[in-house]
Structures are given as structure tokens and as C-alpha cells.
Design an enzyme around this catalytic site. Structure first.
Site, PDB file in Angstrom:
ATOM      1  CB  CYS A 133      -0.840   5.018  -3.394  1.00  0.00           C
ATOM      2  SG  CYS A 133       0.691   4.297  -2.773  1.00  0.00           S
ATOM      3  CG  HIS A 246      -0.867   3.502   1.839  1.00  0.00           C
ATOM      4  ND1 HIS A 246      -0.617   2.157   2.006  1.00  0.00           N
ATOM      5  CD2 HIS A 246      -0.242   3.861   0.676  1.00  0.00           C
ATOM      6  CE1 HIS A 246       0.114   1.724   0.984  1.00  0.00           C
ATOM      7  NE2 HIS A 246       0.352   2.734   0.174  1.00  0.00           N
TER       8      HIS A 246
END
Length: 340
Positions: A133, A246
Site C-alpha cells: 500500500c 497513509h
């Protein structure tokens, strides 16, 4: 002749990423014929909604993939190691969200905005790997810069949400915050240290050279996706007390000089990117704003005056969507459009 619909299996259907896969498939109107939801015995028997209907979760086994066209795996590397081969043998094309197959030289590692043409290599083993990711959002931002000025070096520090470690990690953060506010003992199960109101520079296991496996993934996956096996990349990955999305501080050194204005222009024209960069109005990418969104957000774009050709970027994306489910579904969309 193309099929009107495709039978899809989701392995790890009850997990955080599996849930997002169902949502993204439905939102993007992927032409699903039969939807097969697969999980462990512990989760089997539940009913989950897809496209207005309730679907029963079945126990994953080696015979789960008969008449499956596309299998989306997101249940951990050991599960993929065991069950991807029988899925392929049954005729499915596998899009695997774990790290198990990513660095295999004969398996494409794909971010559609960056290297969609690599999907054609699925024919070698009928497996396509979904990158980490944190790697995905970074290479989406790096690709336009690399094409324009050729990147020499990348230094990245990540600020990764607890959802990247699964549901138990999110529950642990919630429970620790509640415990601290109520003067109770903080319990640590998922993380080696208290995550509430803390930053932990430790994601995945430590390796002999002092890097973590997460950092190793970012370095080597970036090289593979960009097709630059000797690209200088270094990473420090940090878990922070944020539930979703994130954030990354990315420092890029290029062969050709690019001004901040030129980088902003390149990124505004790039697929999958939203430039949010007006610091005079306190506008820059935030984890809160990226959550639930498909785009990769880039801001704080400025020249690095410590080197001749340097650029600083702040990159934010929803790790469960673009960092996992959406990227996998985008791969599947290209697969059925161009190859199946």
C-alpha cells in the site's frame, strides 16, 4: 468474444481489504456474474451484501475456485502460498494483494497508472501481484516526475495508519485511547509498544541490515514497478495513531532540473492524482480528507535547496482503497477489457 459477466472470488472477504473490494467492485459496476466470498472457518457462515443481495461466506479450500474467472486474494501470504496454485489450476486469474508473489521475476507487479502494460505478462503464471500500500501511492506520484526528468534517488519516510495492520490494530488503538482517558491499564497485543498518542518506527519484522521488511518492500517494489533495478531508494516506515490513510514525506532527486511549478503541472495532468497545494490557505493533503477517496493526493511541493535537482512531496492516500482494493479492481478492469 468477450463475456458479459465474470465470476469473481474474494479470498479474505471478511477482512478490512475484502470489505473494500466488495464496495469498490459494486461502486465501479464491475460486471460480476457469480460473487464467491471465501474466508476461514472462523468467519464462514456470515452473510455479506453485494449488489443488493446477501451472499454467504464459504470456507476457503482447494476446491473453492471452480468456474471462477478472477480471484482477488487478501488473506495473508501463507494463505496465498497455499491457495493461489489451486485457483490458477482451476482456470482463474489471480490478483494477489499479499507480498508472497510480488518479487517473482515472472509475475507482474502492477499499479495501473504507472505500468499497466505489465498486466499482459499475467499469461506466464496467471498471477498478478498488487504492490504494498505504501509503495502504490508513492509510485503514482513518482511516475510523472520520472518520465519528465528521470529520478536518481528517492528518500521516503512514511506515516502509516493502523488499518494497514488490520482490524485488530484498529481495535487496539481505540481501546488504548479509551483506557488512557479512563486511567486504566493500556494493553498491547498487536503492536510492541503503545500506539495511542505515539509513533512506532517499526512496521513488519527487522532484517539483518537494520531495515524492516516494510522498508525493504518499498525499496524493491519501487524499482520493479518503475523498471529501474538500480534506482537509489531508501525508506523509513512509521506506524502512527491514525485509523485510515497513509501519509508520506518523499524527497526526490532527478537528473534534469524541475521547478516546483513544473512538478505541480505534471502532477495535475497525471492520472489518479489530485494536487492539493495552497499552503497560504492551509491546503495540503490530510489523511482525514483522503479517507474513502480513490485519488492519491500530493501537496507541499517544493524544491529541495540542499541538492541541485531536488523536490519534496507530501503524498497521502487511503491505504485500504488505492493502497489495496481499488488498485486490484483497476487491474481486473484492464484484464477484462484487454485480455480476457
Amino acid at each position: 468474444m468477450k463475456k458479459p459477466k465474470y465470476n469473481v472470488a474474494i479470498v479474505g472477504a471478511t477482512g478490512a481489504v475484502g470489505e473494500q473490494m466488495r464496495e469498490v467492485l459494486e461502486e465501479r459496476k464491475f460486471p460480476v456474474g457469480e460473487m464467491r466470498l471465501l474466508a476461514s472457518e472462523r468467519s464462514a457462515g456470515q452473510f455479506l451484501e453485494f449488489d443488493g443481495r446477501q451472499h454467504r461466506v464459504s470456507v476457503l479450500n482447494e476446491n473453492s475456485f471452480e468456474n471462477t474467472d478472477i480471484a482477488l486474494f487478501s488473506a495473508g501470504g501463507t494463505v496465498s502460498a497455499k491457495y493461489v496454485p489451486p485457483a490458477v489450476s482451476a482456470g482463474a486469474v489471480v490478483i494477489d494483494n499479499t507480498a508472497h508473489f510480488r518479487m517473482a521475476p515472472d509475475i507482474p507487479l502492477v499499479v495501473p497508472e504507472v505500468n499497466a502494460s505489465a498486466i499482459s505478462d499475467y499469461k506466464k503464471r496467471r498471477i498478478i501481484a498488487n504492490p504494498n500500500c505504501s509503495t502504490i501511492q508513492m509510485v503514482v506520484a513518482l511516475k510523472p516526475i520520472h518520465d519528465a526528468a528521470r529520478i536518481k534517488r528517492v528518500v521516503v519516510s512514511t506515516y502509516q495508519s493502523v488499518s494497514g495492520a488490520g482490524r485488530q490494530a484498529m481495535e487496539e488503538l481505540s481501546q488504548q485511547v479509551a483506557a488512557l482517558y479512563n486511567s486504566k491499564v493500556v494493553e498491547k497485543k498487536k503492536f510492541p509498544h503503545q500506539i495511542a498518542f505515539n509513533c512506532i518506527p517499526h512496521i513488519d519484522v527487522f532484517m539483518e541490515d537494520g531495515y524492516t521488511k516494510e522498508e525493504w518492500k518499498m525499496i524493491h517494489e519501487t524499482r520493479k514497478i518503475l523498471g529501474e533495478p538500480s534506482l537509489a531508494v531508501t525508506a523509513t516506515t512509521v506506524r502512527v495513531p491514525v485509523f485510515f490513510s497513509h501519509s508520506e514525506s518523499v524527497n526526490v532527486e532527478t537528473e534534469k532540473k524541475l521547478t516546483a511549478a513544473e512538478v505541480k503541472s505534471l502532477l495535475r495532468q497525471a492520472p489518479g492524482i489530485i494536487v492539493a497545494d495552497a499552503p497560504e490557505n492551509n491546503l495540503y493533503p490530510l489523511a482525514l480528507d483522503a479517507t474513502g477517496k480513490d485519488a492519491t493526493y500530493v501537496g507541499r511541493i517544493r524544491e529541495d535547496h540542499s541538492v541541485q535537482n531536488g523536490i519534496n512531496l507530501w503524498v497521502v492516500a487511503d491505504n485500504l482503497r488505492k493502497g489495496a482494493a481499488l488498485n486490484a479492481v483497476q487491474i481486473a478492469e484492464i484484464l477484462i477489457r484487454d485480455y480476457l
